[in-house]
Design a protein around this motif. Structure first.
Motif, mmCIF file in Angstrom:
data_model
loop_
_atom_site.group_PDB
_atom_site.id
_atom_site.type_symbol
_atom_site.label_atom_id
_atom_site.label_comp_id
_atom_site.label_asym_id
_atom_site.label_seq_id
_atom_site.Cartn_x
_atom_site.Cartn_y
_atom_site.Cartn_z
ATOM 1 N N CYS A 422 0.848 -1.194 0.000
ATOM 2 C CA CYS A 422 0.000 0.000 0.000
ATOM 3 C C CYS A 422 0.877 1.235 0.000
ATOM 4 O O CYS A 422 2.019 1.209 0.457
ATOM 5 N N VAL A 423 0.315 2.320 -0.527
ATOM 6 C CA VAL A 423 1.066 3.562 -0.718
ATOM 7 C C VAL A 423 0.340 4.702 -0.039
ATOM 8 O O VAL A 423 -0.879 4.853 -0.169
ATOM 9 N N GLU A 424 1.080 5.531 0.689
ATOM 10 C CA GLU A 424 0.551 6.745 1.311
ATOM 11 C C GLU A 424 1.318 7.936 0.752
ATOM 12 O O GLU A 424 2.555 7.961 0.791
ATOM 13 N N THR A 425 0.601 8.912 0.201
ATOM 14 C CA THR A 425 1.260 10.084 -0.369
ATOM 15 C C THR A 425 0.620 11.356 0.170
ATOM 16 O O THR A 425 -0.548 11.368 0.567
ATOM 17 N N ASP A 426 1.391 12.423 0.169
ATOM 18 C CA ASP A 426 0.895 13.746 0.544
ATOM 19 C C ASP A 426 1.573 14.760 -0.373
ATOM 20 O O ASP A 426 2.805 14.893 -0.368
ATOM 21 N N ASN A 427 0.750 15.454 -1.199
ATOM 22 C CA ASN A 427 1.222 16.457 -2.139
ATOM 23 C C ASN A 427 2.198 15.852 -3.152
ATOM 24 O O ASN A 427 3.210 16.452 -3.507
ATOM 25 N N VAL A 428 1.874 14.665 -3.625
ATOM 26 C CA VAL A 428 2.719 13.960 -4.590
ATOM 27 C C VAL A 428 1.837 13.444 -5.722
ATOM 28 O O VAL A 428 0.798 12.825 -5.479
ATOM 29 N N ASP A 429 2.254 13.703 -6.964
ATOM 30 C CA ASP A 429 1.536 13.198 -8.131
ATOM 31 C C ASP A 429 2.087 11.837 -8.520
ATOM 32 O O ASP A 429 3.310 11.661 -8.666
ATOM 33 N N ILE A 430 1.186 10.869 -8.679
ATOM 34 C CA ILE A 430 1.590 9.548 -9.128
ATOM 35 C C ILE A 430 1.512 9.514 -10.650
ATOM 36 O O ILE A 430 0.473 9.835 -11.235
ATOM 37 N N THR A 431 2.608 9.146 -11.297
ATOM 38 C CA THR A 431 2.656 9.118 -12.757
ATOM 39 C C THR A 431 1.582 8.188 -13.301
ATOM 40 O O THR A 431 1.454 7.051 -12.850
ATOM 41 N N PRO A 432 0.789 8.645 -14.278
ATOM 42 C CA PRO A 432 -0.334 7.824 -14.775
ATOM 43 C C PRO A 432 0.074 6.458 -15.284
ATOM 44 O O PRO A 432 -0.712 5.515 -15.234
#
Length: 441
Positions: A422-432
């Motif tokens: 699982c992934v947790e991000t904050d203010n990060v764009d995940i590449t499509p």
């Protein structure tokens, strides 16, 4: 070969060569001893120290010292051991001239302390013993070099190998550290080095510790080496002023480090080793340590490559790389295993306005007791994370956490051909084009 070349060849062949200074016995002192060889004028003039056959152990009752201004070269042989009779530093190297940078080469020597250290059987409270201690004078320039090949250090109370360009003791850690240093850079090269069961007789005793202050860089290159059972970090590189940290480690193992403060409860630690208790967000907790720890503070970058290495079963992070002050962090992990550590397997943090570029490829980060991988930029800089062919699962918290503070430019996360729980991000764009990822609860 023409006539002129022939003359040059003959002149070089006829030039006098430094005669080796031979150690002929394993005595603590006296004629033929290692102590006498270290004090010999020929050694200070560049002659290597070698060892005759007929003995396997040099037994010493006090610290061996080298105060010469010339390069020190010690050429041992297989199964040669220097053994201490008590809790003291085995070998201390400190040039007598303030402007001289040490130049140290040691091959095929084992340094062994008396062992048996623990928080209930501590080392000397004033001057606990180290294995190898290299002191850089405050006015040194150029590059201080330490090159160890096929060297083992074990069973000393404090740091196994300590290179210090810092004018206070202890120098302190990372952005919280202090002290001034010389303008010299520090370069440490380790090949086939083993550091085992050191640092268990005093708080913050590392397997390898390099302190660099002043304007110089800290350069570290380790290959085929093992750092296991240190009371604090297996390796700690601490650059606290101007200058970069440039580190490359290949085929190294960081195993079961950081347990000096591993008490059952905080009150027990407060009673037996109060330095082991620290405050974090208003709560008291034990100060455990990492497999491989780098702290860069001040003007300079942190540039590190970790290739085909293992950091497992450490009491804090497996790999813990922090950059503060002006400068950024570039961290590259290739074919790395960071499993079953009691905190993050891989942690990279840019604390100030610099950028972070982190690439993780062909790696396994499983079973860690905090986040599997925690990658963050805490100020105005941005973060770029690229993950390829990597597995990260079974973490107690998030398998992958990538964070930037709100209000800064968004970071980027690109994952391909990987298995991330699982992934947790904050203010990060995940590449499509990344693989599908599950958000952590």
């Amino acid at each position: 070969m023409n006539f002129a070349q022939a003359l040059l060849f003959l002149a070089a062949a006829a030039a006098p060569r430094a005669t080796a200074v031979e150690v002929t016995n394993g005595n603590d002192s006296g004629d033929g001893s290692l102590r006498a060889a270290l004090a010999a004028p020929e050694t200070a003039s560049g002659s290597a120290i070698t060892f005759a056959k007929g003995f396997a152990t040099v037994n010493i009752d006090s610290t061996l010292t080298y105060a010469g201004d010339g390069p020190l070269t010690i050429l041992g042989r297989k199964k040669l051991k220097i053994a201490a009779s008590g809790d003291f530093t085995l070998l201390e190297i400190a040039p007598s001239t303030d402007t001289v940078s040490p130049d140290v080469t040691i091959k095929q020597v084992s340094f062994q302390g008396i062992g048996g250290f623990s928080p209930t059987n501590q080392g000397d409270p004033i001057n606990p013993g180290k294995g190898i201690f290299v002191k850089v004078p405050l006015s040194a320039t150029g590059v201080a070099t330490v090159d160890l090949n096929d060297v083992k250090v074990s069973d000393v109370a404090y740091h196994g190998i300590h290179v210090s360009d810092c004018d206070i003791v202890p120098c302190g850690n990372g952005s919280g550290g202090g002290g001034d240093g010389s303008d010299a850079s520090v370069s440490v090269t380790l090949k086939d080095v083993t550091v085992l069961d050191v640092g268990n007789g005093v708080f913050d005793g590392d397997g390898v510790r390099v302190d660099e202050r002043g304007a110089g860089d800290l350069i570290f290159d380790a290959k085929g080496s093992l750092f296991q059972g240190a009371g604090a970090d297996g390796v700690e590189l601490d650059e606290g002023d101007e200058g970069d940290v440039i580190a490359t480690v290949t085929k190294c193992f960081f195993i079961e480090n950081g347990a000096y403060c591993d008490f059952d409860t905080v009150p027990e630690a407060q009673a037996l080793a109060p330095d082991c208790v620290e405050e974090d967000d208003g709560e008291l907790e034990l100060d455990l340590d990492d497999g491989f720890d780098i702290d860069e503070d001040g003007d300079g970058d942190l540039i590190v490559s970790v290739i085909d290495c293992v950091a497992s079963d450490n009491l804090d992070e497996g790999f813990d790389f922090d950059e503060a002050g002006d400068g950024g962090i570039e961290a590259f992990f290739v074919s790395v295993e960071a499993n079953d550590n009691l905190n993050e397997g891989i942690k990279c943090s840019e604390e100030d306005a610099g950028d972070a570029d982190i690439q993780i490829t062909n790696s396994f980060v499983n079973g860690n007791q905090d986040d599997g991988m925690q990658l963050e930029s805490e100020d105005e800089g941005t973060i770029t994370v690229t993950i390829r062919n990597t597995e990260c699962n079974d973490s107690r918290k998030s398998d992958l956490k990538v964070e930037l503070p709100d209000g800064s430019s968004p970071g980027s996360l690109d994952i391909k051909a990987s298995k991330i729980g699982c992934v947790e991000t904050d203010n990060v764009d995940i590449t499509p084009t990344s693989v599908d990822v599950d958000e952590c609860d």
